[in-house]
Design a protein around this motif. Sequence first.
Motif, PDB file in Angstrom:
ATOM      1  N   ASN A   1      10.637  14.123   2.631  1.00  0.00           N
ATOM      2  CA  ASN A   1      11.332  13.667   1.416  1.00  0.00           C
ATOM      3  C   ASN A   1      10.905  14.204  -0.055  1.00  0.00           C
ATOM      4  O   ASN A   1      10.800  13.451  -0.951  1.00  0.00           O
ATOM      5  N   GLU A   2      10.485  15.260  -0.022  1.00  0.00           N
ATOM      6  CA  GLU A   2       9.765  15.940  -1.097  1.00  0.00           C
ATOM      7  C   GLU A   2      10.615  15.961  -2.344  1.00  0.00           C
ATOM      8  O   GLU A   2      10.224  15.612  -3.460  1.00  0.00           O
ATOM      9  N   LYS A   3      11.965  16.291  -2.216  1.00  0.00           N
ATOM     10  CA  LYS A   3      13.055  16.301  -3.146  1.00  0.00           C
ATOM     11  C   LYS A   3      13.089  15.158  -3.874  1.00  0.00           C
ATOM     12  O   LYS A   3      13.027  14.673  -5.103  1.00  0.00           O
ATOM     13  N   GLN A   4      13.240  13.761  -2.941  1.00  0.00           N
ATOM     14  CA  GLN A   4      13.200  12.632  -3.616  1.00  0.00           C
ATOM     15  C   GLN A   4      12.228  12.250  -4.311  1.00  0.00           C
ATOM     16  O   GLN A   4      12.217  11.579  -5.235  1.00  0.00           O
TER      17      GLN A   4
ATOM     18  N   MET B   1       0.784  -1.168  -0.060  1.00  0.00           N
ATOM     19  CA  MET B   1      -0.013   0.054   0.031  1.00  0.00           C
ATOM     20  C   MET B   1       0.992   1.314  -0.103  1.00  0.00           C
ATOM     21  O   MET B   1       1.675   1.342   0.776  1.00  0.00           O
ATOM     22  N   PRO B   2       0.698   2.210  -0.879  1.00  0.00           N
ATOM     23  CA  PRO B   2       1.446   3.360  -1.148  1.00  0.00           C
ATOM     24  C   PRO B   2       1.292   4.145   0.334  1.00  0.00           C
ATOM     25  O   PRO B   2       0.192   4.454   0.792  1.00  0.00           O
ATOM     26  N   ARG B   3       2.529   4.608   0.708  1.00  0.00           N
ATOM     27  CA  ARG B   3       2.521   5.594   1.872  1.00  0.00           C
ATOM     28  C   ARG B   3       2.186   7.074   1.527  1.00  0.00           C
ATOM     29  O   ARG B   3       2.174   7.534   0.218  1.00  0.00           O
ATOM     30  N   HIS B   4       1.738   7.804   2.443  1.00  0.00           N
ATOM     31  CA  HIS B   4       1.096   9.037   2.126  1.00  0.00           C
ATOM     32  C   HIS B   4       2.236   9.800   2.235  1.00  0.00           C
ATOM     33  O   HIS B   4       3.116   9.809   3.051  1.00  0.00           O
ATOM     34  N   ALA B   5       2.529  10.969   1.491  1.00  0.00           N
ATOM     35  CA  ALA B   5       3.613  11.852   1.184  1.00  0.00           C
ATOM     36  C   ALA B   5       3.491  12.701   2.472  1.00  0.00           C
ATOM     37  O   ALA B   5       2.404  13.481   2.742  1.00  0.00           O
ATOM     38  N   SER B   6       4.882  12.759   3.133  1.00  0.00           N
ATOM     39  CA  SER B   6       4.811  13.630   4.472  1.00  0.00           C
ATOM     40  C   SER B   6       5.556  14.894   4.114  1.00  0.00           C
ATOM     41  O   SER B   6       5.203  15.859   5.173  1.00  0.00           O
ATOM     42  N   GLY B   7       6.112  15.052   3.403  1.00  0.00           N
ATOM     43  CA  GLY B   7       6.853  16.444   3.009  1.00  0.00           C
ATOM     44  C   GLY B   7       8.203  16.338   3.390  1.00  0.00           C
ATOM     45  O   GLY B   7       8.789  17.044   3.039  1.00  0.00           O
TER      46      GLY B   7
END
Length: 113
Positions: A9-12, A1-7
């Motif tokens: 590691n936004e660049k990666q 299940m995909p993780r939700h973007a936390s911000g």
Amino acid sequence: MPRHASGRNEKQRLRQQRYRSRLDAVDEPEVQELDTAAALAVARLVIDLEQGKAVSGSKDLLDTLLRSAVDTLKSRGYNGRAAGRLMHRRLTWLKESFKDPNATWHTKRGVQA
């Protein structure tokens, strides 16, 4: 299940997104797809051997290929017996999913839902 973007590691995440976009633009597969295709080719050979359609010497080639794969894993510090069991299980799942053209992405990779 995909993780939700936390911000964090936004660049990666953006870099990975650009990378996948470039791959999509030229219809180039990711490494996991190449790995699956190679494993599926081995599973096809297993099916051909079971059905008696394989070329002479195929069984020896398959045995050598699988021993080499397990030996490589052992040389990297993995348990050889466990690697052999997992290799067998993986090929069995791939073989069954190859027989079913409607198999899902998860089924082809041996993921049990």
